[in-house]
Enzyme design. Structure first.
Site, PDB file in Angstrom:
ATOM      1  CE  LYS A  61     -32.095  -5.360   5.407  1.00  0.00           C
ATOM      2  NZ  LYS A  61     -30.995  -5.375   6.391  1.00  0.00           N
ATOM      3  CE  LYS A  89     -34.271  -9.844  12.280  1.00  0.00           C
ATOM      4  NZ  LYS A  89     -35.053  -9.213  13.347  1.00  0.00           N
ATOM      5  CE  LYS A 133     -34.429  -0.130  13.217  1.00  0.00           C
ATOM      6  NZ  LYS A 133     -33.727  -1.105  14.070  1.00  0.00           N
TER       7      LYS A 133
END
Length: 338
Positions: free
Chosen positions: A202, A205, A116
């Site tokens: 993956k 969203k 991140k």
């Protein structure tokens, strides 16, 4: 006759981005299956969300949208504790205590912080570094027995377990630990749905590429278009081989998770037909799967006053569970009780 107390299951999703088919097949659908057997607490973890900058209006709308989708997917507010993390002050209070029992070296080993940090190079804040401790507090507050986790969160659950054991060793007794040490609950099917354009990562969203994810509120045309453009490979054979054909394997996983059809049956059904008919069949299955969810969502989201009542009740029920644990922690630390 004494009723056996149900074990607590806790999980949460950050109310950022838009909920995807991966969230539904990998998490929400499994949560629904758990609500009869366990005492389930499901949070909108908005405190975690602000480790990245959020538009306040969008964040608030996402919280209502996610809650409405939780319910539309089958989570009964009477059977589950549905709440917003920031409505229960004990989360932040316990996180500070656990900070003092978490080693810097443990946080340095968290791979998600490294990932991140690369994506948010202009905002590498202390919360981004420290949020596994808040996640540990989320879990340990509720005497949680099991935590549904995907592969990407296993490391954080291990940290929560390590911190709980460390705290218990200092302040607990063998027959009276302060914290229950939680166990992972990994769903066997549909746990990891990959992106349509990047089938080795993956489905997210918060993905920047619109075509990489199917969102729960996507209309039929958008779903058909996304699957038509989904990455496969240069061949034409429908065969489950994740290393060799990750795109095809991902589409097969999606279809199997929705219909229950085995990979062998799928391979036989689409033998010699190429990818066109196969992709169309996956799209159709997804459209039919999401149709009732979308219909229920429209009615639920239209009743914002009802959603506020759900959150108020959820916060009260969550606080009633969390505050005794926080009081127990304060007591063993020697804090003066209120």
């Amino acid at each position: 006759m004494t009723q056996t107390k149900k074990q607590v299951v806790l999980s949460g999703i950050q109310p950022s981005g838009r909920l995807t088919l991966g969230n539904y097949l990998g998490a929400l659908r499994n949560w629904v299956r758990l609500q009869e057997q366990y005492d389930c607490c499901y949070a909108l973890v908005d405190l975690h969300t602000i480790t990245a900058r959020q538009d306040p209006k969008v964040l608030r709308e996402r919280c209502y949208e996610f809650l409405a989708l939780y319910i539309a997917c089958g989570l009964d507010p009477q059977k589950n504790v549905l709440f917003v993390q920031s409505h229960v002050a004990a989360h932040a209070q316990l996180a500070w205590v656990l900070n003092c029992y978490t080693m810097v070296g443990e946080l340095n080993r968290m791979t998600q912080f490294k990932d991140k940090s690369q994506k948010n190079a202009d905002n590498i804040n202390a919360g981004l570094y420290d949020y596994p401790v808040l996640m540990a507090a989320d879990i340990l507050l509720y005497d949680t027995a099991k935590v549904p986790v995907g592969d990407d969160q296993k490391q954080h659950l291990e940290l929560a377990r390590d911190v709980a054991i460390r705290f218990n060793n200092i302040y607990g007794a063998p027959d009276k630990p302060v914290f229950r040490v939680p166990e992972p609950m990994i769903p066997p099917v549909g746990a990891r749905i990959m992106g349509l354009q990047e089938p080795t990562a993956k489905m997210s969203k918060s993905d920047d590429a619109e075509s990489n994810a199917v969102y729960l509120l996507d209309g039929p045309d958008a779903i058909e278009r996304k699957f038509k453009r989904a990455v496969t490979d240069s061949g034409a054979e429908v065969r489950y081989a994740p290393e060799e054909k990750p795109g095809v394997a991902n589409l097969m996983s999606i279809l199997s998770a929705i219909t229950g059809e085995s990979f062998e049956a799928m391979q036989a059904r689409f033998a010699g037909q190429g990818y066109g008919k196969f992709k169309a069949a996956v799209a159709e299955a997804v459209i039919e799967c999401l149709k009732p969810v979308q219909a229920r969502y429209k009615d639920i989201r239209g009743d914002e006053a009802g959603l506020k009542r759900v959150l108020q009740s959820g916060a009260e029920r969550a606080a009633a569970k969390a505050e005794p644990m926080l009081a127990r922690v304060h007591d063993v630390l020697g804090f003066i009780p209120k």
